[in-house]
Design a protein around this motif. Structure first.
Motif, PDB file in Angstrom:
ATOM      1  N   UNK A  96     -10.340  24.915 -15.263  1.00 10.66           N
ATOM      2  CA  UNK A  96      -9.679  23.614 -15.412  1.00 10.66           C
ATOM      3  C   UNK A  96      -8.251  23.698 -14.880  1.00 10.66           C
ATOM      4  N   UNK A  97      -7.571  24.800 -15.147  1.00 13.48           N
ATOM      5  CA  UNK A  97      -6.219  24.981 -14.635  1.00 13.48           C
ATOM      6  C   UNK A  97      -6.180  24.992 -13.120  1.00 13.48           C
ATOM      7  N   UNK A  98      -7.165  25.635 -12.503  1.00 13.31           N
ATOM      8  CA  UNK A  98      -7.220  25.638 -11.035  1.00 13.31           C
ATOM      9  C   UNK A  98      -7.553  24.246 -10.495  1.00 13.31           C
ATOM     10  N   UNK A  99      -8.385  23.525 -11.211  1.00 12.02           N
ATOM     11  CA  UNK A  99      -8.699  22.150 -10.828  1.00 12.02           C
ATOM     12  C   UNK A  99      -7.419  21.310 -10.809  1.00 12.02           C
ATOM     13  N   UNK A 100      -6.629  21.416 -11.860  1.00 12.07           N
ATOM     14  CA  UNK A 100      -5.375  20.675 -11.923  1.00 12.07           C
ATOM     15  C   UNK A 100      -4.412  21.112 -10.835  1.00 12.07           C
ATOM     16  N   UNK A 101      -4.378  22.399 -10.542  1.00 11.63           N
ATOM     17  CA  UNK A 101      -3.506  22.885  -9.467  1.00 11.63           C
ATOM     18  C   UNK A 101      -3.952  22.318  -8.125  1.00 11.63           C
ATOM     19  N   UNK A 102      -5.263  22.264  -7.892  1.00 14.39           N
ATOM     20  CA  UNK A 102      -5.781  21.719  -6.638  1.00 14.39           C
ATOM     21  C   UNK A 102      -5.421  20.256  -6.464  1.00 14.39           C
ATOM     22  N   UNK A 245      -2.506  15.453 -16.930  1.00 20.75           N
ATOM     23  CA  UNK A 245      -3.820  15.626 -16.330  1.00 20.75           C
ATOM     24  C   UNK A 245      -3.850  16.461 -15.070  1.00 20.75           C
ATOM     25  N   UNK A 246      -2.684  16.843 -14.540  1.00 27.80           N
ATOM     26  CA  UNK A 246      -2.744  17.714 -13.366  1.00 27.80           C
ATOM     27  C   UNK A 246      -1.721  18.845 -13.410  1.00 27.80           C
ATOM     28  N   UNK A 247      -1.475  19.355 -14.603  1.00 27.25           N
ATOM     29  CA  UNK A 247      -0.781  20.629 -14.761  1.00 27.25           C
ATOM     30  C   UNK A 247       0.719  20.605 -14.837  1.00 27.25           C
ATOM     31  N   UNK A 248       1.351  19.449 -14.606  1.00 27.94           N
ATOM     32  CA  UNK A 248       2.810  19.411 -14.559  1.00 27.94           C
ATOM     33  C   UNK A 248       3.419  19.721 -15.917  1.00 27.94           C
ATOM     34  N   UNK A 249       2.971  19.025 -16.940  1.00 26.92           N
ATOM     35  CA  UNK A 249       3.579  19.198 -18.256  1.00 26.92           C
ATOM     36  C   UNK A 249       3.237  20.552 -18.872  1.00 26.92           C
ATOM     37  N   UNK A 250       2.089  21.113 -18.520  1.00 25.61           N
ATOM     38  CA  UNK A 250       1.769  22.472 -18.964  1.00 25.61           C
ATOM     39  C   UNK A 250       2.756  23.453 -18.342  1.00 25.61           C
ATOM     40  N   UNK A 482     -12.934  15.340  -0.568  1.00 28.28           N
ATOM     41  CA  UNK A 482     -11.730  15.991  -1.095  1.00 28.28           C
ATOM     42  C   UNK A 482     -11.830  16.190  -2.599  1.00 28.28           C
ATOM     43  N   UNK A 483     -12.272  15.146  -3.319  1.00 32.40           N
ATOM     44  CA  UNK A 483     -12.373  15.239  -4.777  1.00 32.40           C
ATOM     45  C   UNK A 483     -13.346  16.343  -5.200  1.00 32.40           C
ATOM     46  N   UNK A 484     -14.481  16.444  -4.505  1.00 30.99           N
ATOM     47  CA  UNK A 484     -15.466  17.474  -4.847  1.00 30.99           C
ATOM     48  C   UNK A 484     -15.010  18.862  -4.408  1.00 30.99           C
ATOM     49  N   UNK A 485     -14.346  18.938  -3.258  1.00 31.06           N
ATOM     50  CA  UNK A 485     -13.876  20.234  -2.756  1.00 31.06           C
ATOM     51  C   UNK A 485     -12.891  20.870  -3.721  1.00 31.06           C
ATOM     52  N   UNK A 486     -12.056  20.064  -4.347  1.00 34.22           N
ATOM     53  CA  UNK A 486     -11.081  20.607  -5.303  1.00 34.22           C
ATOM     54  C   UNK A 486     -11.800  21.295  -6.463  1.00 34.22           C
ATOM     55  N   UNK A 487     -12.883  20.684  -6.949  1.00 35.95           N
ATOM     56  CA  UNK A 487     -13.640  21.272  -8.059  1.00 35.95           C
ATOM     57  C   UNK A 487     -14.290  22.580  -7.631  1.00 35.95           C
ATOM     58  N   UNK A 488     -14.898  22.580  -6.445  1.00 38.71           N
ATOM     59  CA  UNK A 488     -15.568  23.789  -5.945  1.00 38.71           C
ATOM     60  C   UNK A 488     -14.572  24.929  -5.773  1.00 38.71           C
TER      61      UNK A 488
END
Length: 591
Positions: A96-102, A245-250, A482-488
């Motif tokens: 999930x962290x890598x997903x948010x980074x992507x 939802x995309x890692x900034x606040x973490x 693009x959306x699917x590639x980020x998950x992969x």
């Protein structure tokens, strides 16, 4: 300690914000972006006017603030980038962290181009370069938009140059570090941004017709409150405007000192962001009221949002208004400052992840991340075909990237790993505003329901109607693709082993969250939870030691340094590579 579970190394000192105030300004700088200025006013106007503020406030209290505090808890407790923080929470959530980074990576490469446009228009405002036709000037002269939908290499020199300047400025700020770079930039730009926009509002309120614009913005349509679409719009606006939802606040909360008021900071950031949005609505609609009066039409005929509001409607207002040049310079400068502070936070997510994964020094990580991102940004989005590519990528990464990632992470943390009680206790251990069961119900119940509804509604609409008038191959490649590639890519990165010199080799500041159901085999000694060693996994805020060793010896909670290896015969913790002899070490912070 068993040979299979070598002791972890002492963690290198992590960069930190110098004070809570600097963190709050940095978090507000991330949240207050282009969408606050050019999206919220129109969303409010279209969804009930003044009545929209009711679902908006409800959404802030039941989704925005709770989710913001959840991310603060993850980042502060595990003190790492999004991928490593999730890995430390539980190895199965690392992806999930890598997903948010992507997601952050993709958003950054096109967001910088919009920042470049704002920089150009700040300069154009001095001479009102757009003339009598701002729309033609923007599309034909500035962007030189091609009628062909595709990806070309016909670069637009002015856009290329200012976007390169934006990336260079970003590189300098990030090279300076967390406090000297990110902290100081926000310490200067955020107060200046607010002051400049207040000036715009004061001037706009003096324009003829401003009252008509404000009436259109604030007049409540109470019937709209019975429309579910209005409530969905309110939750969507809150969600997208708070940088969750995309890692900034973490990432940002991982740079906080151990004893920092997390929930109090979250309240300041959340209400500060919403206050700026309402201020933006006042300024924008006062100006639109003037524009409607001059044009002899209703406010509804000139009201718009997004790129059209910023680069077409506002130049029209600037050309017609008294003190137009001043309004123009201030408006586009605020867009520039808001966009830059947001871009800094987005790219920092990627830099922190690379630094943790590869064990790089900060400056090396910054260069290794920013330079490739800048090259991709300049190659794809500063061309005559860049606008369509930006449009499609932005829509799909936001609607099917950020929303989906947030929904999946909340569901896993709630139903999958029962992490909310532990994170709540961590937040309460350092915060002035205490969270209870209501917070867990809201985060684990209301928020995923609303996110799920938004995602399903958007998905069904897009599948049925397509996206705009774009060719199917273009939407499938750069939208869905693009959306699917980020998950992969996220799943693949989570499978790659962490190098010996990476931050994963450092002592984790807090224990992994062990779930009685998910980890029942591990608790029974069937297999290790992870490769981590039995180190002192303490509560960082109180400097208390809750490692397996201290639990076994009955001294848990005493202040101390990182634990040594457990005595021979006592076994290893369930999250170590050794074979546990009991389930004692699986217990979370016993407070």
């Amino acid at each position: 300690m068993t040979p299979q579970s070598p002791p972890g190394r002492a963690a290198a000192p992590r960069e930190a914000f110098s004070s809570r105030t600097v963190f709050i300004l940095a978090a507000i700088g991330s949240a207050v972006g282009l969408g606050n200025i050019w999206r919220f006013p129109y969303i409010a106007y279209e969804n009930g006017g003044g009545a929209f503020l009711i679902p908006y406030l409800v959404a802030l209290l039941t989704a925005g603030l709770p989710l913001l505090m959840l991310e603060y808890g993850i980042g502060h407790r595990f003190r790492a980038s999004a991928p490593l923080a999730y890995r430390r929470l539980h190895p199965k959530t690392e992806w999930i962290g890598w997903w948010q980074m992507g997601i952050s990576f993709v958003i950054a490469v096109y967001y910088a181009v919009i920042l470049g446009w704002a920089m150009l228009y700040t300069y154009f405002s001095f001479g009102k370069a757009w003339g009598d036709d701002p729309a033609a000037f923007f599309l034909s002269d500035v962007l030189q938009t091609s009628e062909e939908v595709g990806v070309g290499l016909d670069f637009v020199p002015n856009v290329l140059a200012v976007t390169a300047v934006a990336w260079i400025a970003l590189l300098v700020v990030l090279l300076l570090g967390v406090q000297k770079g990110i902290g100081r930039v926000n310490l200067v730009l955020i107060p200046l941004l607010v002051l400049m926009f207040l000036t715009i509002v004061v001037i706009a309120l003096t324009l003829p017709g401003a009252t008509d614009g404000l009436n259109a913005f604030f007049t409540p349509d109470w019937a709209a409150l019975t429309d579910s679409a209005v409530w969905v719009a309110a939750y969507g606006q809150i969600f997208f405007s708070l940088s969750v939802g995309f890692g900034i606040m973490i990432t940002y909360s991982s740079y906080l000192k151990p004893k920092t008021d997390l929930t109090g900071s979250g309240l300041v950031v959340g209400f500060g962001n919403s206050s700026f949005e309402i201020l933006a609505g006042i300024g924008v609609f006062a100006a639109l009221g003037f524009m409607a009066g001059v044009s002899g039409v209703g406010v509804d005929e000139v009201a718009t949002s997004g790129i059209g509001l910023a680069f077409i409607a506002f130049p029209t207002i600037i050309s017609q208004a008294p003190l137009g040049t001043l309004i123009g310079v201030l408006f586009f400068a605020t867009l520039t400052f808001a966009g830059f502070t947001s871009l800094v936070s987005i790219v920092e997510v990627v830099v922190a992840a690379a630094q943790d994964k590869l064990g790089l020094r900060r400056r090396t990580a910054v260069v290794a991340v920013v330079v490739p991102m800048a090259l991709i940004s300049l190659a794809l989005f500063t061309t005559t075909t860049g606008l369509n590519l930006l449009d499609v990528t932005d829509n799909f990464v936001n609607q099917f990237g950020i929303v989906a990632a947030a929904l999946v992470s909340i569901m896993l943390l709630t139903a999958g790993f029962s992490a909310l009680p532990t994170l709540r206790d961590h937040l309460n251990s350092v915060s002035s505003f205490k969270l209870g069961r209501t917070w867990m119900v809201v985060v684990g119940g209301i928020t995923p329901i609303m996110l799920g509804y938004i995602l399903i509604n958007t998905l069904t609409t897009t599948l049925a109607e397509g996206y705009g008038e774009m060719p199917a191959w273009f939407v499938n490649t750069f939208g869905w693709g693009t959306a699917l590639a980020i998950v992969v890519v996220a799943l693949l990165l989570s499978r790659l082993p962490w190098p010996a010199g990476s931050a994963a080799s450092d002592l984790s500041p807090s224990p992994a969250i062990v779930d009685a159901s998910v980890d029942r085999r591990r608790l029974q000694g069937g297999e290790p939870l992870s490769r981590w060693s039995d180190t002192a996994l303490r509560t960082p805020a109180l400097d208390q030691d809750f490692s397996y060793r201290t639990l076994a010896e009955g001294t848990a909670g005493s202040t101390g340094r990182h634990a040594e290896a457990p005595a021979e015969g006592t076994g290893a913790a369930p999250w170590s590579s050794g074979t546990p002899s009991s389930t004692t070490g699986s217990q979370e912070d016993p407070r």
